[in-house]
Design an enzyme around this catalytic site. Structure first.
Site, PDB file in Angstrom:
ATOM      1  N   HIS A 243      -0.413   7.401  -0.355  1.00  0.00           N
ATOM      2  CA  HIS A 243      -1.572   6.823   0.547  1.00  0.00           C
ATOM      3  C   HIS A 243      -1.404   6.623   1.829  1.00  0.00           C
ATOM      4  O   HIS A 243      -1.951   7.284   2.649  1.00  0.00           O
ATOM      5  CB  HIS A 243      -1.822   5.686  -0.373  1.00  0.00           C
ATOM      6  CG  HIS A 243      -2.037   5.708  -1.958  1.00  0.00           C
ATOM      7  ND1 HIS A 243      -3.446   6.015  -2.357  1.00  0.00           N
ATOM      8  CD2 HIS A 243      -1.476   5.309  -2.736  1.00  0.00           C
ATOM      9  CE1 HIS A 243      -3.236   6.197  -3.669  1.00  0.00           C
ATOM     10  NE2 HIS A 243      -2.265   5.524  -4.010  1.00  0.00           N
TER      11      HIS A 243
HETATM   12  O1  RIB Z   1      -4.429   1.721  -3.293  1.00  0.00           O
HETATM   13  C1  RIB Z   1      -3.382   2.164  -2.411  1.00  0.00           C
HETATM   14  C2  RIB Z   1      -2.681   1.153  -1.586  1.00  0.00           C
HETATM   15  O2  RIB Z   1      -2.210  -0.242  -2.421  1.00  0.00           O
HETATM   16  C3  RIB Z   1      -1.643   1.613  -0.883  1.00  0.00           C
HETATM   17  O3  RIB Z   1      -1.618   0.956   0.456  1.00  0.00           O
HETATM   18  C4  RIB Z   1      -0.395   0.744  -1.763  1.00  0.00           C
HETATM   19  O4  RIB Z   1       0.724   0.761  -0.957  1.00  0.00           O
HETATM   20  C5  RIB Z   1      -0.901  -0.233  -2.220  1.00  0.00           C
HETATM   21  O5  RIB Z   1      -0.752  -1.274  -1.031  1.00  0.00           O
END
Ligand code: RIB
Ligand code: CA
Length: 314
Positions: A243
């Protein structure tokens, strides 16, 4: 006068945050003014330590790291140890970092940095719950308007939620903070699950980090190999979404991503759909657009950028 793009990374490491921080520190185009930690994947005492560990691993003990907010603006903290492990960085060796923790609060650092630099010269890159930015806006909205842009990882529309059927984790943890950000009027670009779920850590892609032969490549192999197990099991795919590095990759090579300038509102009242990013992708309301919401990404270009940039690190 730096001709590099000045950024502040706001983060809750988290293995994917860690890869994003390494990408930013490795790039020649970015000047990381500082890293502000926030409570999210794991409590603040761990996210601030993890941010400092990553600076050590990158050979950048000079980067100022600050602790920000240790719980959401109005709600109880929700964490994600089931994904990231108890340390938040399971999959890599945990040690007491040399990089010091600054005394100043992270929110104060964000506001001070914006006040000190030319308006429009500092980009804010939140990778976790938006608590630090929400508090900064609540405290001094005028100074926050000096930000060039907010480029954040969070939200979901076509991909729907990952922590509830309706909400992505970062927005779910602190919906009130997210509502402050999306109604602030600050230029905002969003990397939602709609694109991050197209950026999968396949075995070949993880192997390419190992083949770099450097410490940071090996650290990424360890972290992603641990981190991907949860999403592999859940989504039955050949890899897990990476992500947070999407935020930094967007700064370096925006053409990897495609999106639309649309209206995005945050659900803060409902229990059932708390933290939902209500994205008007089809323009069916007369609500004014307030964010560039990404909908597609070229995963091969992303991993080519990430791997060649990480090769510059120790
Ligand atoms: O949903 C994904 C996000 O949530 C990313 O930033 C991961 O590190 C968590 O913080
Ligand atoms: Ca994160």
């Amino acid at each position: 006068m730096s001709d590099k793009r000045r950024i502040i990374i706001d983060t809750d490491p988290g293995q994917d945050d860690a890869v994003a921080i390494l990408l930013a520190l490795a790039s020649e185009e970015l000047e990381v003014l500082g890293i502000t930690a926030v409570a999210g994947n794991v409590p603040l005492t761990l996210t601030e330590r993890n941010a400092r560990i990553i600076c050590d691993v990158a050979g950048r003990t000079d980067v100022p790291v600050f602790a920000g907010c240790h719980h959401p603006m109005t709600r109880k903290l929700v964490t994600a140890e089931e994904v990231h492990g108890k340390t938040g960085l399971d999959g890599m060796e945990i040690f007491e970092p040399k990089t010091p923790l600054q005394d100043m609060h992270g929110v104060d650092f964000i506001l001070q940095s914006l006040a000190e630099h030319e308006p429009g010269s500092v980009t804010l890159c939140p990778l976790g719950p938006l608590t630090n930015l929400g508090e900064a806006i609540a405290r001094d909205a005028a100074t926050m308007q000096r930000a060039a842009e907010i480029v954040l990882m969070g939200g979901a529309y076509f991909e729907v939620g990952n922590v509830t059927p309706a909400a992505e984790f970062n927005i779910y943890v602190d919906p009130e903070a997210a509502a402050h950000v999306f109604s602030s009027g600050i230029k905002t670009t969003v990397m939602p699950l709609d694109v991050t779920h197209k950026i999968l850590t396949t075995p070949e892609r993880i192997a390419a980090f190992g083949a770099l032969g450097n410490t940071c490549g090996a650290a990424i192999v360890g972290m992603t190999s641990f981190y991907e197990r949860f999403d592999r099991h859940k989504y039955k795919q050949d890899g897990a979404p990476l992500h947070d590095p999407c935020v930094i990759a967007y700064l370096l090579e925006p053409g990897i991503f495609q999106g639309r300038f649309i209206n995005v509102e945050i659900e803060t009242r409902s229990t059932l759909t708390r933290g939902m990013t209500v994205a008007d992708w089809w323009g069916v309301t007369n609500r004014l657009p307030n964010a560039t919401f990404m909908g597609d990404a070229d995963a091969d270009r992303f991993f080519a950028l990430l791997t060649r940039t990480i090769s510059r690190l120790p």
